[in-house]
Design an enzyme around this catalytic site. Sequence first.
Site, PDB file in Angstrom:
ATOM      1  N   ARG A 255     -28.953 -29.056 -30.845  1.00  0.00           N
ATOM      2  CA  ARG A 255     -28.160 -28.253 -29.912  1.00  0.00           C
ATOM      3  C   ARG A 255     -26.910 -29.030 -29.513  1.00  0.00           C
ATOM      4  NH1 ARG A 255     -29.408 -28.849 -25.001  1.00  0.00           N
ATOM      5  NH2 ARG A 255     -31.631 -28.411 -25.207  1.00  0.00           N
TER       6      ARG A 255
ATOM      7  N   TYR B 224      -9.823  -7.279 -24.867  1.00  0.00           N
ATOM      8  CA  TYR B 224     -10.987  -6.886 -25.661  1.00  0.00           C
ATOM      9  C   TYR B 224     -12.088  -6.359 -24.711  1.00  0.00           C
ATOM     10  CZ  TYR B 224     -15.030  -7.250 -28.701  1.00  0.00           C
ATOM     11  OH  TYR B 224     -16.167  -6.971 -29.413  1.00  0.00           O
TER      12      TYR B 224
ATOM     13  N   ASP C 296      -6.662 -15.751 -26.651  1.00  0.00           N
ATOM     14  CA  ASP C 296      -7.581 -15.244 -27.662  1.00  0.00           C
ATOM     15  C   ASP C 296      -6.743 -14.988 -28.920  1.00  0.00           C
ATOM     16  OD1 ASP C 296      -9.124 -13.620 -29.347  1.00  0.00           O
ATOM     17  OD2 ASP C 296     -10.141 -12.609 -27.697  1.00  0.00           O
TER      18      ASP C 296
ATOM     19  N   LYS D  35     -14.154 -12.363 -37.286  1.00  0.00           N
ATOM     20  CA  LYS D  35     -13.081 -11.552 -37.847  1.00  0.00           C
ATOM     21  C   LYS D  35     -12.362 -12.336 -38.967  1.00  0.00           C
ATOM     22  CE  LYS D  35     -14.514  -9.005 -34.439  1.00  0.00           C
ATOM     23  NZ  LYS D  35     -13.911  -9.007 -33.127  1.00  0.00           N
TER      24      LYS D  35
HETATM   25  C1  LIG Z   1     -14.417  -9.142 -31.738  1.00  0.00           C
HETATM   26  C2  LIG Z   1     -13.565  -9.764 -30.696  1.00  0.00           C
HETATM   27  C3  LIG Z   1     -14.121 -10.576 -29.688  1.00  0.00           C
HETATM   28  C4  LIG Z   1     -15.611 -10.778 -29.543  1.00  0.00           C
HETATM   29  O1  LIG Z   1     -16.137 -11.479 -30.607  1.00  0.00           O
HETATM   30  P1  LIG Z   1     -17.674 -11.356 -31.126  1.00  0.00           P
HETATM   31  O2  LIG Z   1     -17.701 -12.315 -32.242  1.00  0.00           O
HETATM   32  O3  LIG Z   1     -17.883  -9.928 -31.523  1.00  0.00           O
HETATM   33  O4  LIG Z   1     -18.544 -11.735 -29.976  1.00  0.00           O
HETATM   34  C5  LIG Z   1     -13.258 -11.165 -28.797  1.00  0.00           C
HETATM   35  N1  LIG Z   1     -11.921 -10.973 -28.868  1.00  0.00           N
HETATM   36  C6  LIG Z   1     -11.357 -10.183 -29.807  1.00  0.00           C
HETATM   37  C7  LIG Z   1      -9.888 -10.001 -29.825  1.00  0.00           C
HETATM   38  C8  LIG Z   1     -12.155  -9.551 -30.752  1.00  0.00           C
HETATM   39  O5  LIG Z   1     -11.599  -8.752 -31.674  1.00  0.00           O
END
Ligand SMILES: *Cc1c(COP(=O)(O)O)cnc(C)c1O
Length: 389
Positions: free
Chosen positions: A45, A97, A169, A194
């Site tokens: 961890r 988001y 982000d 993504k």
């Molecule tokens: C998908 C997404 C998230 C969340 O990510 P997960 O991997 O689904 O938890 C956060 N910010 C943006 C801009 C996203 O597209």
Amino acid sequence: MKEATKILHSIPVDPLTGAISTPIYQTSTFVQESPGVHKGYDYARSNNPTRKVLEDLIATLENGSNGYAFGSGLAAIDAVVKLLKSGDEIIAVDDIYGGAFRLFTHIYEKFGIKVTYVDATDAQNVANAISSQTKLIWIESPTNPTLKIADIAAISKIAKAVGALLCVDNTFASPAAQKPIDLGADLVIHSATKYLAGHSDIIAGLVVTNTAVLGEKIKFIQNASGAILGPWDSWLAIRGIETLNLRIKQHSENAQKIAEYLLQNDLVKNVYYPGLPQDKNHEIATQQMKYFGGIISFDLKVDDKSIASEIVSGTKYFKLAESLGGLKSLICLPCEMTHKSIPRELRYQSGVTDSLIRLSVGLEDADDLIEDLKGVLGKVTKNLTITTK
Ligand SMILES: *Cc1c(COP(=O)(O)O)cnc(C)c1O
């Protein structure tokens, strides 16, 4: 060193065996020579060698100091919010988001953390929202789904003036297109689900800090709360990142062609893509982004949910699904899918109309993708002409 070289050669050859592909260390614990004497790893961890390669890689790509890998993008966001304490305030971008909105509103507000939402396309709106309790400014650029761009350097100055942290982000852009830390951000987070992993096969999140001091704090939270990324998924993320530069370049090139096609289609009203010279965010996007990415949104002159629904259900290559950033093109209808929980009036304020369609442009040939859209838009236009006759 140029970006493409940097990505590949920031992944070390395994020091133990010379393996050119990072080994997957599938272990929970590490044997110690004597109590507390070990090779830098005691319990998985706290540290895992495969995860460590990914963490160092993302820190390097974002020109940051330290990187940390989490079980999802939301777990990464959660770790950053845990830097705060009760009474602190966050200023966040208004079309944040949805999952981050849910986390802030339904989890952190009950622990006494207040969040104010502003339109961050004008940095002055962020400055106006600052209070003595503001400790964190939360920006997405480009935003989802209307691709709004925030001036990261300008907002970083506002944050620094009041001693607040700026977190960006960077999911939609990826470090191949945009480096928020170079523009003054203190923290960068990713949904590595993504573009970074890039193959629609894992859920993962990353945090990068601009200093080692801030890095130690995130490391403490990562270990204390335990939402780590496992070694297999760490390996898949590394494997995905190897081709990041190439993919982002091609996603962007395809998206540019498709955005230009959509602009001149008779059924289409607005096209949102920062790479279009006529897009209102184009100038600032050009200053801070190397590529404009693979996400496009557009809406229709006939603002009708059933017609938009027919379009998203009728494409051949664009598959109807949530998420983005994978190799295969995806299409979605935010009002019925990703943004369904937002009241209609609020949705319309941020441009998410009933006919707004979001594309995650993949790596198919752009000509085939344009044919696909042309086919379905043409069919819908023809039916409309018949019914109005
Ligand atoms: C998908 C997404 C998230 C969340 O990510 P997960 O991997 O689904 O938890 C956060 N910010 C943006 C801009 C996203 O597209």
